[in-house]
Design a protein around this motif. Sequence first.
Motif, PDB file in Angstrom:
ATOM      1  N   ASP A 118       0.835  -1.207   0.000  1.00 35.53           N
ATOM      2  CA  ASP A 118       0.000   0.000   0.000  1.00 35.53           C
ATOM      3  C   ASP A 118       0.868   1.255   0.000  1.00 35.53           C
ATOM      4  O   ASP A 118       0.550   2.248  -0.673  1.00 35.53           O
ATOM      5  CB  ASP A 118      -0.927   0.014   1.220  1.00 35.53           C
ATOM      6  N   ARG A 158      -6.694   8.741 -10.627  1.00 34.19           N
ATOM      7  CA  ARG A 158      -7.742   8.636  -9.611  1.00 34.19           C
ATOM      8  C   ARG A 158      -8.943   7.812 -10.071  1.00 34.19           C
ATOM      9  O   ARG A 158      -9.466   6.996  -9.305  1.00 34.19           O
ATOM     10  CB  ARG A 158      -8.193  10.044  -9.176  1.00 34.19           C
ATOM     11  N   ARG A 196      -8.164   4.133  -9.594  1.00 36.83           N
ATOM     12  CA  ARG A 196      -8.232   3.738  -8.187  1.00 36.83           C
ATOM     13  C   ARG A 196      -9.686   3.622  -7.731  1.00 36.83           C
ATOM     14  O   ARG A 196     -10.066   2.684  -7.021  1.00 36.83           O
ATOM     15  CB  ARG A 196      -7.503   4.755  -7.307  1.00 36.83           C
ATOM     16  N   HIS A 197     -10.500   4.609  -8.125  1.00 30.25           N
ATOM     17  CA  HIS A 197     -11.908   4.632  -7.724  1.00 30.25           C
ATOM     18  C   HIS A 197     -12.636   3.408  -8.266  1.00 30.25           C
ATOM     19  O   HIS A 197     -13.388   2.739  -7.545  1.00 30.25           O
ATOM     20  CB  HIS A 197     -12.568   5.917  -8.228  1.00 30.25           C
ATOM     21  N   GLY A 226     -11.307   0.575  -9.021  1.00 31.82           N
ATOM     22  CA  GLY A 226     -10.813  -0.597  -8.311  1.00 31.82           C
ATOM     23  C   GLY A 226     -11.555  -0.827  -7.005  1.00 31.82           C
ATOM     24  O   GLY A 226     -11.901  -1.964  -6.668  1.00 31.82           O
ATOM     25  N   ARG A 227     -11.822   0.264  -6.272  1.00 25.40           N
ATOM     26  CA  ARG A 227     -12.567   0.135  -5.012  1.00 25.40           C
ATOM     27  C   ARG A 227     -13.999  -0.316  -5.264  1.00 25.40           C
ATOM     28  O   ARG A 227     -14.531  -1.177  -4.552  1.00 25.40           O
ATOM     29  CB  ARG A 227     -12.540   1.465  -4.255  1.00 25.40           C
ATOM     30  N   LEU A 228     -14.635   0.275  -6.280  1.00 27.62           N
ATOM     31  CA  LEU A 228     -16.005  -0.108  -6.608  1.00 27.62           C
ATOM     32  C   LEU A 228     -16.087  -1.562  -7.052  1.00 27.62           C
ATOM     33  O   LEU A 228     -17.017  -2.288  -6.687  1.00 27.62           O
ATOM     34  CB  LEU A 228     -16.561   0.801  -7.715  1.00 27.62           C
ATOM     35  N   ASP A 262     -13.995  -4.035  -6.250  1.00 24.89           N
ATOM     36  CA  ASP A 262     -13.802  -4.892  -5.077  1.00 24.89           C
ATOM     37  C   ASP A 262     -15.111  -5.063  -4.308  1.00 24.89           C
ATOM     38  O   ASP A 262     -15.487  -6.167  -3.901  1.00 24.89           O
ATOM     39  CB  ASP A 262     -12.748  -4.293  -4.139  1.00 24.89           C
ATOM     40  N   THR A 263     -15.802  -3.929  -4.091  1.00 24.38           N
ATOM     41  CA  THR A 263     -17.058  -3.972  -3.339  1.00 24.38           C
ATOM     42  C   THR A 263     -18.108  -4.799  -4.068  1.00 24.38           C
ATOM     43  O   THR A 263     -18.770  -5.656  -3.465  1.00 24.38           O
ATOM     44  CB  THR A 263     -17.590  -2.544  -3.120  1.00 24.38           C
ATOM     45  N   SER A 292      -0.499  -4.919  -6.216  1.00 24.46           N
ATOM     46  CA  SER A 292      -1.067  -5.248  -4.918  1.00 24.46           C
ATOM     47  C   SER A 292      -0.867  -6.698  -4.532  1.00 24.46           C
ATOM     48  O   SER A 292      -0.774  -7.019  -3.368  1.00 24.46           O
ATOM     49  CB  SER A 292      -2.579  -4.962  -4.920  1.00 24.46           C
TER      50      SER A 292
END
Length: 249
Positions: free
Chosen positions: A91, A101, A104-105, A107-109, A111-112, A155
Motif C-alpha cells: 500500500d 484517480r 483507483r476509484h 478498483g474500489r467499486l 472490489d465492493t 497489490s
Amino acid sequence: MAETQSQLALFEQYNQTKDIELRNEIVLRYMDVVKYVAVSTRGIYCKYADTDDIVNEGVIALIKAVETYDLQRGIKFETYASIKVKGAIIDFVRSQDWVPRPVRHFGRLLDTAYNELYSELDRHPTNQELADHMGISKEKLLKSMADLAGTVTLSFEELLYEDNFESAFEGTETADQELYEKELKEVLARAIDELKPREKQVISLYYYEKLKFGEIAKVLDVTESRICQIHSKAMLLLKRKLQDYMNGE
C-alpha cells in the motif's frame, strides 16, 4: 519462530488487558517478521522508498497485527503478521506511484461489487453480473478492468508466488519462515484451483513463467487488453479467498 506456550500466553494476556507495554513486548519478539518481509519485497519498493521507510511502515503494521490478532481463528501469528506487513508495504508503494484517480476509484467499486456478489451467489460472479451490479455496460467493465490490471498486479504479486527470498536469512530461523510462507501459498493454491482454465493459464504464465501481459497475449492469441481483463478478474477471487482465510472462514 513457532509460537511457544509462553508466547501464546502473552497474546491471551494482551487480549484480556490491552496493556501497551505487553503489546510492545510482543512486537519486539516478532520484529524478525518485519525484517524478513522488508528483504523479500525490496524488489518492488527500491524505486520508491528507502529500506528505513519500509521498515517503519512494517513496524506500524506489526503493531496493528498484534492489536487485531485473534487466537480463536487458528492462524499462526507469523502468518497473520506477515500478510499484514506485506499489505502495508505494498500500500505504501502504491501511494508513491502515480495511478489515475478514476482507476483507483473503479478498483474500489469493483472490489465492493465482487465481494457483494460472491457473498450473494457463493461463487465467482460473471463479468455480466458484475457489470449489471455496478450499473455499467459490460464493455465499460472490461475496459476498466484492463486499465486496472497494473495496479492489481502491484497489490498481489508479492503475495502470490514469492521466490525471491534471498540469502539474507541464511543461518536464521528460516524453517519457520518458510512454514508460514508455505501456509499462505497453500491457501492461494486452493483459490487458484477455483479459477477458470483461461484464468489459470494467465496466472501460470505471468507468475511462474514470468511473461509480460503482451507476451501472454501472443501465446494465447488474444489482445493484451483481454489478458489484462482476465488477470484482474482472477485477482478478485484470489483476494476474496485470502480475506476469507484471514477472517478464519
